[in-house]
Design a protein around this motif. Structure first.
Motif, mmCIF file in Angstrom:
data_model
loop_
_atom_site.group_PDB
_atom_site.id
_atom_site.type_symbol
_atom_site.label_atom_id
_atom_site.label_comp_id
_atom_site.label_asym_id
_atom_site.label_seq_id
_atom_site.Cartn_x
_atom_site.Cartn_y
_atom_site.Cartn_z
ATOM 1 N N UNK A 191 2.877 9.437 -6.540
ATOM 2 C CA UNK A 191 3.218 10.727 -5.949
ATOM 3 C C UNK A 191 4.599 11.191 -6.383
ATOM 4 N N UNK A 192 5.576 10.283 -6.316
ATOM 5 C CA UNK A 192 6.947 10.643 -6.677
ATOM 6 C C UNK A 192 7.106 10.764 -8.183
ATOM 7 N N UNK B 62 14.209 14.723 -6.666
ATOM 8 C CA UNK B 62 13.513 15.433 -5.597
ATOM 9 C C UNK B 62 13.148 14.548 -4.422
ATOM 10 N N UNK B 63 12.987 13.242 -4.641
ATOM 11 C CA UNK B 63 12.523 12.364 -3.562
ATOM 12 C C UNK B 63 12.774 10.914 -3.926
ATOM 13 N N UNK C 128 0.825 -1.209 0.000
ATOM 14 C CA UNK C 128 0.000 0.000 0.000
ATOM 15 C C UNK C 128 0.860 1.260 0.000
ATOM 16 N N UNK C 129 1.987 1.203 0.713
ATOM 17 C CA UNK C 129 2.913 2.336 0.681
ATOM 18 C C UNK C 129 3.412 2.557 -0.744
ATOM 19 N N UNK C 130 3.805 1.471 -1.412
ATOM 20 C CA UNK C 130 4.301 1.587 -2.786
ATOM 21 C C UNK C 130 3.233 2.145 -3.709
ATOM 22 N N UNK C 131 1.975 1.683 -3.545
ATOM 23 C CA UNK C 131 0.889 2.167 -4.399
ATOM 24 C C UNK C 131 0.616 3.655 -4.186
ATOM 25 N N UNK C 132 0.838 4.131 -2.979
ATOM 26 C CA UNK C 132 0.673 5.568 -2.715
ATOM 27 C C UNK C 132 1.852 6.372 -3.265
ATOM 28 N N UNK D 9 7.765 7.414 4.234
ATOM 29 C CA UNK D 9 6.764 7.738 3.212
ATOM 30 C C UNK D 9 5.852 8.869 3.683
ATOM 31 N N UNK D 10 5.416 8.819 4.934
ATOM 32 C CA UNK D 10 4.546 9.867 5.461
ATOM 33 C C UNK D 10 5.254 11.222 5.423
ATOM 34 N N UNK D 11 6.498 11.274 5.859
ATOM 35 C CA UNK D 11 7.235 12.537 5.844
ATOM 36 C C UNK D 11 7.471 13.026 4.418
ATOM 37 N N UNK D 12 7.719 12.096 3.496
ATOM 38 C CA UNK D 12 7.885 12.480 2.092
ATOM 39 C C UNK D 12 6.601 13.069 1.541
ATOM 40 N N UNK D 13 5.467 12.469 1.876
ATOM 41 C CA UNK D 13 4.182 13.029 1.454
ATOM 42 C C UNK D 13 3.994 14.432 2.003
ATOM 43 N N UNK D 14 4.386 14.648 3.249
ATOM 44 C CA UNK D 14 4.228 15.983 3.835
ATOM 45 C C UNK D 14 5.128 17.007 3.146
ATOM 46 N N UNK D 15 6.330 16.580 2.776
ATOM 47 C CA UNK D 15 7.250 17.503 2.097
ATOM 48 C C UNK D 15 6.744 17.857 0.706
ATOM 49 N N UNK D 16 6.243 16.852 0.003
ATOM 50 C CA UNK D 16 5.768 17.105 -1.361
ATOM 51 C C UNK D 16 4.403 17.778 -1.369
ATOM 52 N N UNK D 17 3.627 17.619 -0.292
ATOM 53 C CA UNK D 17 2.344 18.291 -0.106
ATOM 54 C C UNK D 17 1.495 18.306 -1.365
ATOM 55 N N UNK D 18 1.044 17.145 -1.863
ATOM 56 C CA UNK D 18 0.204 17.138 -3.061
ATOM 57 C C UNK D 18 -1.120 17.828 -2.797
ATOM 58 N N UNK D 19 -1.513 18.701 -3.686
ATOM 59 C CA UNK D 19 -2.782 19.420 -3.548
ATOM 60 C C UNK D 19 -3.844 18.897 -4.500
#
Length: 425
Positions: A89-90, A138-139, A81-85, A397-407
């Motif tokens: 995103x990346x 970038x990530x 599930x982490x990989x699918x998210x 993964x959670x911290x990477x999501x926060x850094x990238x902040x997808x809108x």
């Protein structure tokens, strides 16, 4: 992160945990997962369970120990599930194959052995894991892990039983573990745009041929002693005298090492390429790209087997790839070499960018190890190690999501065959 920052992300973390740990059957286990992630993200030099429990107001050492070391929840669906998210995103430019070592004392930690330890740069007592990462400049994010089981553990019934290694898990070379991981990710609908790896993998002709058999493009480092023929070399069959088997085609000239071939072109043949902006300015050096045919006994046998299986015979022609060479301005000779199985018209700047993109996972390993405690796990069991690594991957993964902040909804990546919207976001 301090406690105020961690608490400020509780709502976002709760949604992340609800989605990523949806396959963990019990609500109290998911709650412990949330607690463990907060412990990993919270400031502190050590991320052992005892230390994290002491920092968290709701930390219970016994509960966390049981959740990580004794609980039977399956970490694989969580990593899936982490990989699918993370892949959409990346939007990775490549997948990087790497291995990472964990120095250990004693001989009872699962799969520990005296072997080369990259963390120390020498032979030492350690565990080694093979990992695959989605990566851009970038990530990056680990997609899957395999713990390397040394030969000494393959038939050590006592240590295997004490550490809980499954019966079906035995010794398997690291390059095979990497291929197993790619195959598993493919069953999840995830495919790499291109694979990059260091010379520990790229030097191996079987590994390169296996990637080609899977239709996976690669840019992999090699040593200077790898031998090749020029792309224009043509094999010739000696005359048949009418007796015995017809002789197979052979290349007339001996192959040369990539170091000799590159040096023969001279410094003037190399072109300056800038591949990214570094902290101290543009990263640039001088490069040369040549079309070559990797030689050697193993490469020849693999080419013959593949051609025979595909066409029923082999004409002696070795597969053609691109050799990329770096010769820095200040160096007396070329310093680095890569083989790339990409289209012939791939610009040299793109080859260089992909060859160098592994810097990102080395950068992010510092966060995984020093910031999130990847190598701080003090348990000894197979399940405990995999649970801890999965939880560290989730925190990263959670911290990477926060850094990238997808809108907005993330576009589909080249690395994924399908994409379902997140169940929680």
């Amino acid at each position: 992160m301090d406690m105020r920052q961690v608490n400020g992300l509780r709502a976002e973390l709760a949604g992340f945990v609800a989605d990523v740990f949806a396959t963990v059957p019990r609500r109290d286990q998911r709650s412990k997962g949330d607690c463990y992630l907060r412990g990993l993200m919270l400031d502190g030099r050590r991320k052992s369970i005892q230390a994290m429990a002491g920092r968290l107001p709701d930390g219970n050492e016994q509960n966390l120990q049981q959740f990580v070391n004794q609980s039977t929840w399956d970490p694989v669906p969580v990593r899936r599930r982490i990989a699918e998210r993370m892949v959409p995103l990346i939007g990775p430019d490549a997948w990087a194959i790497d291995d990472v070592s964990f120095p250990k004392d004693g001989k009872m930690s699962v799969a520990v052995a005296h072997q080369y330890c990259g963390a120390l740069g020498k032979q030492a007592n350690c565990q080694v894991a093979v990992s695959v990462h989605a990566v851009t400049d970038a990530a990056s994010c680990p997609l899957q892990w395999r713990l390397f089981v040394p030969e000494g553990w393959a038939h050590d019934a006592v240590r295997r039983e004490k550490t809980g290694i499954p019966q079906e898990i035995g010794h398997r070379e690291k390059w095979r573990l990497a291929l197993d991981t790619l195959d598993e990710l493919a069953t999840w609908g995830l495919v790499p745009p291109v694979v990059v790896a260091d010379a520990g993998y790229g030097q191996n002709a079987d590994f390169r041929a296996s990637l080609a058999d899977r239709g996976i493009a690669y840019v992999v480092a090699i040593r200077s002693d790898v031998t090749v023929h020029p792309h224009h070399a043509v094999p010739v069959a000696p005359p048949w005298r009418g007796n015995g088997r017809r002789p197979q085609p052979r290349y007339r000239d001996k192959p040369s090492s990539v170091a000799a071939l590159a040096s023969a072109h001279g410094r003037q043949a190399f072109t300056e390429v800038t591949w990214r902006e570094g902290s101290r300015g543009p990263m640039r050096s001088r490069f040369l790209a040549l079309r070559v045919r990797p030689a050697g006994v193993r490469a020849r046998r693999l080419a013959q087997a593949a051609a025979t299986a595909r066409e029923g015979h082999w004409d002696g022609v070795l597969p053609e790839v691109t050799l990329l060479v770096e010769w820095p301005e200040e160096a007396e000779a070329p310093t680095d070499y890569w083989l790339a199985d990409l289209p012939e018209d791939t610009p040299i700047a793109e080859l260089v960018r992909l060859a160098k993109i592994r810097w990102r996972i080395e950068h992010d390993y510092r966060e995984l190890k020093h910031g999130l405690g990847l190598d701080h796990f003090e348990g000894r069991s197979w399940n405990g190690w995999h649970h801890h690594v999965t939880l560290v991957t989730a925190a990263h993964a959670f911290l990477t999501e926060q850094r990238l902040s997808p809108k907005a909804r993330t576009p589909v990546s080249r690395s994924i065959r399908y994409w379902m919207p997140s169940r929680a976001s």
